[in-house]
Design a protein around this motif. Structure first.
Motif, mmCIF file in Angstrom:
data_model
loop_
_atom_site.group_PDB
_atom_site.id
_atom_site.type_symbol
_atom_site.label_atom_id
_atom_site.label_comp_id
_atom_site.label_asym_id
_atom_site.label_seq_id
_atom_site.Cartn_x
_atom_site.Cartn_y
_atom_site.Cartn_z
ATOM 1 N N LEU A 1 0.805 -1.218 0.000
ATOM 2 C CA LEU A 1 0.000 0.000 0.000
ATOM 3 C C LEU A 1 0.839 1.271 0.000
ATOM 4 C CD1 LEU A 1 -2.806 -1.065 2.522
ATOM 5 C CD2 LEU A 1 -2.623 -1.478 0.055
ATOM 6 N N ALA A 2 2.143 1.138 -0.136
ATOM 7 C CA ALA A 2 3.028 2.313 -0.151
ATOM 8 C C ALA A 2 3.381 2.686 -1.581
ATOM 9 C CB ALA A 2 4.302 2.026 0.638
ATOM 10 N N PRO A 3 3.508 3.980 -1.883
ATOM 11 C CA PRO A 3 3.898 4.381 -3.243
ATOM 12 C C PRO A 3 5.324 3.945 -3.553
ATOM 13 C CG PRO A 3 3.882 6.268 -1.764
ATOM 14 C CD PRO A 3 3.292 5.137 -0.992
ATOM 15 N N VAL A 4 5.579 3.640 -4.816
ATOM 16 C CA VAL A 4 6.933 3.303 -5.275
ATOM 17 C C VAL A 4 7.585 4.601 -5.739
ATOM 18 C CG1 VAL A 4 8.309 1.998 -6.930
ATOM 19 C CG2 VAL A 4 6.203 1.008 -5.979
ATOM 20 N N ILE A 5 8.642 4.990 -5.063
ATOM 21 C CA ILE A 5 9.298 6.255 -5.408
ATOM 22 C C ILE A 5 10.705 6.046 -5.947
ATOM 23 C CG2 ILE A 5 7.937 7.614 -3.793
ATOM 24 C CD1 ILE A 5 10.238 7.442 -1.828
ATOM 25 N N GLY A 6 11.162 4.801 -5.971
ATOM 26 C CA GLY A 6 12.502 4.528 -6.501
ATOM 27 C C GLY A 6 12.610 3.088 -6.944
ATOM 28 N N LEU A 7 13.301 2.876 -8.070
ATOM 29 C CA LEU A 7 13.487 1.533 -8.611
ATOM 30 C C LEU A 7 14.956 1.290 -8.956
ATOM 31 C CD1 LEU A 7 10.345 1.175 -10.924
ATOM 32 C CD2 LEU A 7 10.840 -0.152 -8.861
ATOM 33 N N ALA A 8 15.859 1.904 -8.223
ATOM 34 C CA ALA A 8 17.279 1.726 -8.501
ATOM 35 C C ALA A 8 17.661 0.253 -8.401
ATOM 36 C CB ALA A 8 18.107 2.553 -7.520
ATOM 37 N N GLY A 9 18.363 -0.247 -9.395
ATOM 38 C CA GLY A 9 18.796 -1.633 -9.411
ATOM 39 C C GLY A 9 17.754 -2.612 -9.891
ATOM 40 N N CYS A 10 16.567 -2.123 -10.243
ATOM 41 C CA CYS A 10 15.477 -3.001 -10.681
ATOM 42 C C CYS A 10 15.294 -2.935 -12.194
ATOM 43 C CB CYS A 10 14.159 -2.630 -9.995
ATOM 44 S SG CYS A 10 14.108 -2.990 -8.227
ATOM 45 N N ALA A 11 15.070 -4.092 -12.787
ATOM 46 C CA ALA A 11 14.713 -4.138 -14.199
ATOM 47 C C ALA A 11 13.217 -3.980 -14.387
ATOM 48 C CB ALA A 11 15.171 -5.455 -14.817
ATOM 49 N N ALA A 12 12.443 -4.310 -13.347
ATOM 50 C CA ALA A 12 10.985 -4.262 -13.473
ATOM 51 C C ALA A 12 10.350 -4.120 -12.105
ATOM 52 C CB ALA A 12 10.468 -5.527 -14.160
ATOM 53 N N ALA A 13 9.094 -3.675 -12.123
ATOM 54 C CA ALA A 13 8.249 -3.634 -10.928
ATOM 55 C C ALA A 13 6.940 -4.312 -11.272
ATOM 56 C CB ALA A 13 7.999 -2.199 -10.486
ATOM 57 N N TYR A 14 6.593 -5.363 -10.544
ATOM 58 C CA TYR A 14 5.357 -6.105 -10.785
ATOM 59 C C TYR A 14 4.280 -5.589 -9.833
ATOM 60 C CZ TYR A 14 1.957 -9.884 -10.582
ATOM 61 O OH TYR A 14 0.791 -10.601 -10.593
ATOM 62 N N VAL A 15 3.142 -5.122 -10.396
ATOM 63 C CA VAL A 15 2.078 -4.535 -9.583
ATOM 64 C C VAL A 15 0.720 -5.013 -10.081
ATOM 65 C CG1 VAL A 15 3.387 -2.471 -8.944
ATOM 66 C CG2 VAL A 15 2.043 -2.472 -11.054
ATOM 67 N N THR A 16 -0.285 -4.888 -9.212
ATOM 68 C CA THR A 16 -1.679 -5.194 -9.561
ATOM 69 C C THR A 16 -2.519 -3.958 -9.234
ATOM 70 O OG1 THR A 16 -1.855 -6.244 -7.363
ATOM 71 C CG2 THR A 16 -1.502 -7.692 -9.253
ATOM 72 N N PRO A 17 -2.427 -2.900 -10.034
ATOM 73 C CA PRO A 17 -2.983 -1.593 -9.656
ATOM 74 C C PRO A 17 -4.498 -1.528 -9.631
ATOM 75 C CG PRO A 17 -2.084 -1.520 -11.878
ATOM 76 C CD PRO A 17 -1.691 -2.836 -11.310
ATOM 77 N N ALA A 18 -5.195 -2.294 -10.461
ATOM 78 C CA ALA A 18 -6.649 -2.189 -10.500
ATOM 79 C C ALA A 18 -7.314 -2.844 -9.294
ATOM 80 C CB ALA A 18 -7.193 -2.809 -11.790
ATOM 81 N N HIS A 19 -6.639 -3.833 -8.695
ATOM 82 C CA HIS A 19 -7.222 -4.547 -7.552
ATOM 83 C C HIS A 19 -6.075 -5.276 -6.865
ATOM 84 C CE1 HIS A 19 -10.267 -7.753 -5.967
ATOM 85 N NE2 HIS A 19 -10.152 -6.742 -5.117
ATOM 86 N N GLN A 20 -5.389 -4.592 -5.950
ATOM 87 C CA GLN A 20 -4.166 -5.141 -5.380
ATOM 88 C C GLN A 20 -4.415 -6.539 -4.813
ATOM 89 O OE1 GLN A 20 -2.646 -5.965 -2.241
ATOM 90 N NE2 GLN A 20 -0.736 -6.298 -3.366
ATOM 91 N N HIS A 21 -3.562 -7.448 -5.235
ATOM 92 C CA HIS A 21 -3.699 -8.841 -4.807
ATOM 93 C C HIS A 21 -2.723 -9.119 -3.669
ATOM 94 C CE1 HIS A 21 -4.753 -13.087 -5.542
ATOM 95 N NE2 HIS A 21 -3.504 -13.337 -5.194
ATOM 96 N N PRO A 22 -3.239 -9.377 -2.440
ATOM 97 C CA PRO A 22 -4.621 -9.729 -2.111
ATOM 98 C C PRO A 22 -5.365 -8.693 -1.252
ATOM 99 C CG PRO A 22 -3.162 -10.674 -0.492
ATOM 100 C CD PRO A 22 -2.296 -9.855 -1.413
ATOM 101 N N LEU A 23 -4.809 -7.508 -1.040
ATOM 102 C CA LEU A 23 -5.432 -6.569 -0.105
ATOM 103 C C LEU A 23 -6.620 -5.831 -0.708
ATOM 104 C CD1 LEU A 23 -2.296 -5.098 1.705
ATOM 105 C CD2 LEU A 23 -3.769 -7.000 2.382
ATOM 106 N N GLY A 24 -6.726 -5.798 -2.033
ATOM 107 C CA GLY A 24 -7.941 -5.301 -2.665
ATOM 108 C C GLY A 24 -7.989 -3.834 -3.001
ATOM 109 N N ARG A 25 -6.960 -3.060 -2.655
ATOM 110 C CA ARG A 25 -7.000 -1.620 -2.895
ATOM 111 C C ARG A 25 -6.759 -1.280 -4.368
ATOM 112 N NH1 ARG A 25 -2.501 2.912 -1.549
ATOM 113 N NH2 ARG A 25 -1.525 1.656 -3.158
#
Length: 451
Positions: free
Chosen positions: A212-236
């Motif tokens: 539930l926290a915003p992503v403000i940095g992706l240093a060292g990451c090739a990708a970020a996997y997210v479920t924005p329409a319905h966060q799995h499993p918290l539902g937000r």
């Protein structure tokens, strides 16, 4: 002579009976390494059978290394190193209890729609398959139908040639990761367990990020996997500001945002939230699936990758033929063209909209709802002892309830995830009653939320 008895009333052939008897004599120690077996003529006379019966049995034992022959000397029990390893003693079979799963991924498919499913497979059987290997992107007609559907239901305008048909979301993620440069993968925590395992199987490190926290940095990451329409499993639903922050972080780190849009069609409180990929097609890879709208067992999905990754994937798939089977693609095409998939979604949405408040009414006295009611499951926060009590109550009634802790890696959240798509109304009522009964009983140990 050998202490052997052959039974002509048994269906097993006599040579097989004799070979089995000799094996038993070796394994129980009656015959030991180097012991000489009777000649085939003498043993046949003793048993009252044709010599060919003994010869066939000896040949079988020789092929299995139970015996050895010595020219001019006869047949002997093989030396220890030549004997086949003894089979482990049989263990009594244990059968896991069979539970009705209250999982977050099994949809409700109205039995009244069975005719459309059957019609799709009849069309498959009557359609001429493509010559040779199929298009590496997937069946062209299916990609046309998917492009139309994405524009209509998700606000995502893409060309059919930008779509890659996959065998599901995790397959799309697996293929995409193989087309990206080196780097870790940020994954929401708690989050989709299959995505975590897919990232690890690809040899990449999973970076836990509070769901539930915003992503403000992706240093060292090739990708970020997210479920924005319905966060799995918290539902937000991911807020607009968090979406913009995530895209900004991806641009700064030259990373790809992987949007898993697994059940956005099933909102019943508001209209479906537009896809994150609609904001930046050059930075977001979009994953879709037919598992929730058609059937998980169909194993079909689609990937819309950023242009650079898309070109790599098309070239690779042309060589590896890593595409779904043509018959399943053709069946899904029929289901989309006939409006069957839309009908199933509408029916299921009404069912979920009816069931979700019933679930909430039964669970609210005992637990806290983690997010808005949407889709085919809801997540409830409790202390760990209460979560275990809920699962124990469910299992006592024949249902399997998943614990929230099983979705967590670094997060310390406890509760349970209650899926209500893959059950009948009667089963759901029994499950809710059993879970509520479990939650009503005093826990075996103090519950942190009750202190």
């Amino acid at each position: 002579m050998l202490p052997v008895h052959l039974d002509r009333t048994r269906p097993e052939p006599l040579p097989a009976q004799l070979a089995a008897a000799v094996r038993r004599l070796v394994t129980d120690g009656t015959l030991t390494t180097g012991d000489r077996l009777p000649s085939s003529r003498a043993l046949a006379a003793d048993l009252g059978v044709a010599r060919a019966v003994v010869e066939q049995a000896y040949d079988q034992l020789l092929a299995e290394s139970w015996v050895q022959t010595r020219r001019g000397s006869g047949t002997f029990v093989a030396s220890g190193e030549a004997l086949p390893a003894p089979a482990p003693p049989p263990r009594p079979a244990t059968r896991e209890p069979s539970y009705v799963r209250l999982d977050a991924g099994t949809p409700w498919i109205d039995p009244r729609h069975a005719a459309g499913w059957k019609r799709a497979w009849r069309e498959v059987s009557a359609t001429r398959p493509p010559r040779g290997y199929p298009d590496p992107r997937g069946l062209p007609e299916l990609r046309d139908a998917l492009a139309e559907r994405l524009a209509r239901t998700r606000g995502l305008t893409v060309e059919p040639d930008e779509i890659l048909v996959t065998t599901g979301s995790t397959d799309g993620l697996r293929q995409l990761l193989g087309a990206l440069g080196p780097g870790d993968v940020l994954v929401e925590d708690p989050g989709y367990r299959a995505a975590v395992e897919t990232v690890r199987a690809a040899g990449r490190t999973v970076v836990d990020h509070p769901a539930l926290a915003p992503v403000i940095g992706l240093a060292g990451c090739a990708a970020a996997y997210v479920t924005p329409a319905h966060q799995h499993p918290l539902g937000r639903v991911m807020p607009a500001a968090d979406r913009l922050a995530l895209l900004a972080a991806a641009r700064q780190a030259d990373a790809v945002v992987v949007e898993d849009d697994y059940d956005s069609e099933f909102r019943y409180d508001v209209a479906p939230v537009p896809a994150l990929a609609a904001l930046d097609r050059s930075r977001v890879a979009y994953l879709g699936t037919a598992s929730k709208s058609v059937s998980p067992s169909l194993r079909l999905g689609w990937l819309v990758a950023p242009p650079a990754a898309h070109e790599i994937l098309v070239r690779r798939r042309a060589v590896t033929h890593d595409t779904p089977p043509w018959p399943t693609q053709r069946a899904l095409l029929t289901l989309l063209r006939d409006g069957w998939a839309d009908k199933v979604v509408r029916t299921a949405r009404r069912v979920y909209a009816d069931r979700a408040p019933r679930v909430a009414a039964a669970m609210a006295p005992h637990a806290e709802l983690a997010g808005p009611l949407a889709g085919m499951y809801s997540t409830w926060l409790t202390g760990p002892a209460s979560a275990r009590a809920a699962r124990a109550g469910a299992r006592a009634a024949g249902f399997d309830l998943q614990l929230l802790a099983e979705y967590c890696r670094s997060a310390h959240l406890t509760g349970f995830v209650l899926g209500f798509g893959g059950v009948t109304d009667a089963e759901l009522d029994r499950a809710l009653s059993a879970i509520a009964d479990g939650l009503s009983e005093p826990p075996d140990q103090p519950d942190p939320l009750d202190q």
